[in-house]
Motif scaffolding. Structure first.
Motif, short mmCIF file in Angstrom:
data_model
loop_
_atom_site.label_atom_id
_atom_site.label_comp_id
_atom_site.label_asym_id
_atom_site.label_seq_id
_atom_site.Cartn_x
_atom_site.Cartn_y
_atom_site.Cartn_z
N VAL A 61 0.84 -1.21 0.00
CA VAL A 61 0.00 0.00 0.00
C VAL A 61 0.87 1.25 0.00
N GLU A 62 1.89 1.26 0.81
CA GLU A 62 2.80 2.42 0.87
C GLU A 62 3.46 2.65 -0.48
N PHE A 63 3.94 1.57 -1.10
CA PHE A 63 4.57 1.71 -2.41
C PHE A 63 3.58 2.27 -3.44
N THR A 64 2.37 1.73 -3.47
CA THR A 64 1.38 2.17 -4.46
C THR A 64 1.05 3.65 -4.27
N PHE A 65 0.85 4.06 -3.03
CA PHE A 65 0.56 5.46 -2.74
C PHE A 65 1.70 6.35 -3.20
N ASP A 66 2.93 5.97 -2.85
CA ASP A 66 4.11 6.78 -3.20
C ASP A 66 4.34 6.82 -4.70
N HIS A 67 4.19 5.67 -5.36
CA HIS A 67 4.42 5.63 -6.80
C HIS A 67 3.43 6.53 -7.53
N HIS A 68 2.16 6.42 -7.20
CA HIS A 68 1.16 7.25 -7.88
C HIS A 68 1.39 8.73 -7.60
N HIS A 69 1.79 9.05 -6.37
CA HIS A 69 2.05 10.44 -6.01
C HIS A 69 3.21 11.01 -6.83
N LYS A 70 4.22 10.19 -7.08
CA LYS A 70 5.42 10.64 -7.79
C LYS A 70 5.29 10.54 -9.31
N HIS A 71 4.32 9.78 -9.80
CA HIS A 71 4.17 9.55 -11.24
C HIS A 71 2.77 9.95 -11.69
N GLU A 72 2.52 11.25 -11.66
CA GLU A 72 1.19 11.74 -12.01
C GLU A 72 0.86 11.45 -13.48
N ASP A 73 1.89 11.37 -14.33
CA ASP A 73 1.64 11.05 -15.73
C ASP A 73 1.00 9.67 -15.88
N PHE A 74 1.38 8.73 -15.03
CA PHE A 74 0.78 7.40 -15.07
C PHE A 74 -0.72 7.48 -14.81
N ILE A 75 -1.10 8.25 -13.79
CA ILE A 75 -2.52 8.39 -13.46
C ILE A 75 -3.27 9.03 -14.62
N ARG A 76 -2.70 10.06 -15.21
CA ARG A 76 -3.38 10.74 -16.32
C ARG A 76 -3.49 9.81 -17.54
N MET A 77 -2.46 9.02 -17.78
CA MET A 77 -2.53 8.07 -18.90
C MET A 77 -3.65 7.06 -18.69
N VAL A 78 -3.78 6.57 -17.46
CA VAL A 78 -4.85 5.62 -17.17
C VAL A 78 -6.22 6.28 -17.30
N MET A 79 -6.33 7.52 -16.86
CA MET A 79 -7.59 8.26 -17.01
C MET A 79 -7.95 8.44 -18.48
N ILE A 80 -6.96 8.77 -19.29
CA ILE A 80 -7.19 8.93 -20.73
C ILE A 80 -7.63 7.62 -21.36
N GLU A 81 -6.99 6.53 -20.95
CA GLU A 81 -7.35 5.22 -21.51
C GLU A 81 -8.77 4.82 -21.10
N ASN A 82 -9.19 5.22 -19.93
CA ASN A 82 -10.57 4.96 -19.52
C ASN A 82 -11.56 5.77 -20.35
N ILE B 141 -8.53 -9.76 -6.39
CA ILE B 141 -8.71 -8.71 -7.40
C ILE B 141 -9.42 -7.51 -6.80
N GLU B 142 -10.42 -7.77 -5.96
CA GLU B 142 -11.09 -6.66 -5.29
C GLU B 142 -10.16 -5.95 -4.32
N LEU B 143 -9.29 -6.71 -3.68
CA LEU B 143 -8.30 -6.09 -2.79
C LEU B 143 -7.37 -5.19 -3.58
N HIS B 144 -6.92 -5.66 -4.73
CA HIS B 144 -6.08 -4.84 -5.60
C HIS B 144 -6.85 -3.58 -6.03
N TRP B 145 -8.12 -3.74 -6.31
CA TRP B 145 -8.98 -2.60 -6.70
C TRP B 145 -9.02 -1.56 -5.58
N GLN B 146 -9.25 -2.02 -4.34
CA GLN B 146 -9.37 -1.09 -3.22
C GLN B 146 -8.07 -0.33 -2.97
N ILE B 147 -6.96 -1.03 -3.04
CA ILE B 147 -5.66 -0.36 -2.86
C ILE B 147 -5.46 0.68 -3.97
N SER B 148 -5.72 0.27 -5.20
CA SER B 148 -5.56 1.18 -6.33
C SER B 148 -6.48 2.39 -6.21
#
Length: 229
Positions: free
Chosen positions: A106-127, A171-178
């Protein structure tokens, strides 16, 4: 010499030069710059001319490596997922007890997303595109199979040790963390403006990070073992 032959020779020289110098480095440089452009402007708004101007390559070389803009976009999307999965693979959680391992994920996921905003935006665009490009990628499917495998293995260890609640879906656990970590980036600006509170300050991020870990642990870990973490 005919003009067509001169042009063809120039293309061959350019391609050969790049290949002999650092073809993979050139390709990766294009992907990194393209990722920034796609994250900022979306698939429709990104311009190959602008990407070429910011790289150590040319528009012609971009088409040579990726075929077209959609091919470049898919490669950038694959690279974004590869980065997060490579980071997860380096966590080395196998030697940790299940509760500590879950905390680290959980800590890694939070930190990675915080540091890689382009990843989040790319996923949003793909959605926005209803995952139509992601669906074409075996690379992304394989990467995410590995991610779920990690969660499944960790969850099974926790259940076997009597630490985790039974009958949860990995898979739902992965969903909740994400979801907790993704929203922190995707909706930070609007949330901050609506409620007049800057969610992006270091203090706010520290609090949200700690609370995200706590929420996941309380969802997964059996109550009698929460204090042991």
């Amino acid at each position: 010499m005919p003009v067509a032959k001169v042009k063809k020779s120039a293309e061959q020289v350019e391609r050969a030069g790049v290949r002999s110098q650092d073809p993979e480095g050139t390709r990766q440089n294009i992907i990194e710059i393209a990722s920034e452009e796609f994250a900022l402007n979306g698939l429709a708004g990104a311009r190959i001319d602008e990407i070429a101007a910011r790289t150590r390559s040319s528009k012609r070389m971009i088409y040579y490596y990726f075929g077209d803009k959609e091919g470049l976009y898919l490669s950038a999307l694959e690279n974004a997922y590869r980065l997060v999965r490579e980071g997860e693979s380096k966590l080395d959680i196998g030697g940790l007890d299940p509760i500590a391992a879950l905390r680290r994920i959980v800590e890694f996921t939070f930190d990675h997303h915080h540091k890689h905003e382009d990843f989040i935006r790319m996923v949003m665009i793909e959605n926005i595109h209803h995952a139509q490009y992601l669906e074409k990628s075996e690379v992304i499917r394989d990467l995410n199979v590995t991610a779920i495998g990690t969660i499944e293995s960790l969850y099974a260890r926790g259940v076997e040790a009597g630490l985790f609640r039974e009958s949860l879906d990995p898979i739902e656990l992965h969903w909740q963390i994400s979801a907790l970590c993704f929203f922190n980036v995707s909706n930070r600006a609007t949330f901050s403006k609506i409620f007049g509170r800057d969610i992006g300050t270091p203090q706010a991020q520290d609090s949200l990070r700690a609370n995200s870990v706590d929420m996941v642990l309380r969802y997964v870990v059996r109550p009698e073992h929460l204090s042991a973490d």
